[in-house]
Write an enzyme that holds these catalytic residues in place. Structure first.
Site, mmCIF file in Angstrom:
data_model
loop_
_atom_site.group_PDB
_atom_site.id
_atom_site.type_symbol
_atom_site.label_atom_id
_atom_site.label_comp_id
_atom_site.label_asym_id
_atom_site.label_seq_id
_atom_site.Cartn_x
_atom_site.Cartn_y
_atom_site.Cartn_z
ATOM 1 N N GLU A 335 0.841 -1.190 0.000
ATOM 2 C CA GLU A 335 0.000 0.000 0.000
ATOM 3 C C GLU A 335 0.883 1.250 0.000
ATOM 4 O O GLU A 335 0.687 2.167 -0.810
ATOM 5 C CB GLU A 335 -0.905 -0.017 1.231
ATOM 6 N N HIS A 336 1.825 1.293 0.924
ATOM 7 C CA HIS A 336 2.800 2.391 0.996
ATOM 8 C C HIS A 336 4.189 1.777 0.849
ATOM 9 O O HIS A 336 4.543 0.854 1.588
ATOM 10 C CB HIS A 336 2.756 3.101 2.358
#
Length: 451
Positions: A335-336
């Protein structure tokens, strides 16, 4: 605290990496049997059923689902000036980034007299969910509302759980963020019942209509995710979001203090949050381990962080070099993803799979959570391999307008008929043939009239 996975000595295949890498996630199927009756109850019972569920789960029952407009205005009036300035700056940066995502119509002339135009039409009405569990999320109001507004969505409703500490209203900072964004319709309802009420609508306790939406976006817990899955045949959804996650690709040039702080920052969200370091440096791994232990002792949510970092979803992955690390992070599809290596911009440009990429030592995920201008509603659980974060495009539908005249249709008619016959759909071909016959007859009648 952080378990280690040693992948040195060769890079495993993608199939092996999907099995070897730390990965958490939630079993949405496990709660569907609990959520399905709740969704059905709200579908049939509307606002009263949603309020009943909220009273049971949130231990508070608002007098109405829809928050009075004055409460939204009052929340902004009482907002701490520093927080107001921070939110205003966040909104401004997000608007600038998302405004550049707008699309314009395009027309392609496929043949003389035959065009296809792609027109971008915003979703008519959208429900934006803002959770209220371990923390308060005014930033999620911004990240959902701004792209919808920039896409041209005409009708927005923000839904957020009622808070017993605030008289059954959503958290006042959430309401203040709505006021700053010009959102006047806010519903005090959370959880799976919120998703169901947004989907099916109903009548509020004061007799006003709660109009259903066409699309629901925004993160939530496993029950919210299950409700979105159950309702997606009726409304559109952005994604089935899992627990938050961060991966950091770092070499021996990285500062272990910064790496540890960033791993902890995501672990602070939830005990199921995933924090993963991928590195070719054992010395850095050892230093990060020590820094994590030191920083966890002083962070506010230390127990939550420790649980997340010691879980199977978190850990340190050792690789031979940065090239091998890139293969690993692409397979993980975080996601990050932070890049803390030498020449970080060049390394970041080689990444294929990530929800958002944070380049260098001074671009932490926390910046993206609030004030970078990017969107923080991002794909989780490896879905960044095939999906994107929330954006203006989320709220737009591409519609083709096909406009052919008689001559343009005649030019391609034989191909249409050939393909229709090949698929054993002769009526498809007949629909073209009859137009050619009608066109010939019309031409004949036109010639007779001119004599």
């Amino acid at each position: 605290m952080l378990a280690r996975t040693d992948l040195r000595g060769g890079v495993p295949s993608t199939a092996q990496l999907r099995r070897a890498l730390p990965r958490g996630g939630t079993d949405v199927d496990a709660v569907l049997d609990v959520v399905a009756p709740l969704v059905a109850a709200v579908r049939d019972g509307g606002a009263q059923a949603a309020l009943d569920a909220g009273e049971r789960f949130d231990r508070v029952r608002p007098s109405t689902v829809r928050v009075p407009q004055q409460a939204v205005v009052d929340a902004l009036d009482r907002l701490d000036p520093d927080v107001r300035r921070a939110l205003t700056e966040t909104i401004d940066r997000a608007r600038r980034v998302h405004a550049d995502q707008r699309r314009s119509s395009t027309t392609t002339e496929v043949a003389p007299g035959g065009t296809v135009t792609e027109k971008w039409i915003p979703v008519r009405r959208v429900g934006l969910y803002v959770p209220g569990g371990n923390a308060v999320y005014p930033s999620s109001v911004v990240m959902n509302v701004v792209p919808a507004q920039e896409a041209g969505v005409r009708s927005l409703v923000v839904a957020s759980p009622p808070q017993a500490d605030f008289g059954g209203l959503p958290h006042p900072i959430v309401l203040a963020a709505c006021a700053l964004l010009g959102v006047s319709e806010v519903w005090s309802v959370g959880g799976a019942q919120s998703v169901a009420l947004l989907t099916y609508g109903g009548t509020d306790t004061d007799g006003t209509e709660l109009e259903p939406v066409d699309m629901i976006t925004g993160p939530g817990n496993i029950y919210v995710t299950a409700a979105k899955r159950l309702c997606r045949s009726v409304v559109g959804i952005d994604s089935e979001a899992g627990p938050t996650e961060i991966a950091i690709l770092a070499d021996d040039s990285a500062d272990p203090v910064l790496v540890a702080a960033d791993l902890i920052s995501q672990a602070e969200h939830d005990v199921m949050a995933a924090s993963v370091l991928v590195t070719d440096s054992v010395d850095l791994a050892d230093a990060v381990d020590a820094e994590v232990e030191r920083q966890v002792r002083t962070t506010k949510h230390g127990e939550r962080v420790r649980t997340a970092l010691s879980g199977p979803q978190s850990g340190i992955v050792l690789v031979d070099d940065v090239d091998a690390g890139l293969t690993v992070v692409d397979a993980y599809a975080a996601e990050h993803l932070e890049i803390q290596t030498r020449d970080a911009a060049t390394v970041a440009d080689r990444v294929d799979n990530a929800g958002a990429i944070f380049v260098g030592a001074y671009s932490p995920v926390s910046l993206g959570d609030y004030c970078a201008g990017s969107n923080h509603v991002l794909p989780t659980s490896g879905s960044a391999r095939y999906s994107s974060g929330l954006s203006v495009q989320t709220f737009l539908r591409g519609v083709h307008l096909i406009d052919y005249d008689s001559a343009a249709l005649a030019e391609v008619a034989g191909h249409v008929v050939a393909l229709a016959d090949a698929e054993d759909l002769p009526a498809h071909g007949d629909a073209v043939r009859v137009r050619q016959t009608d066109s010939a007859r019309a031409g004949s009648r036109g010639n007779e009239g001119s004599r």
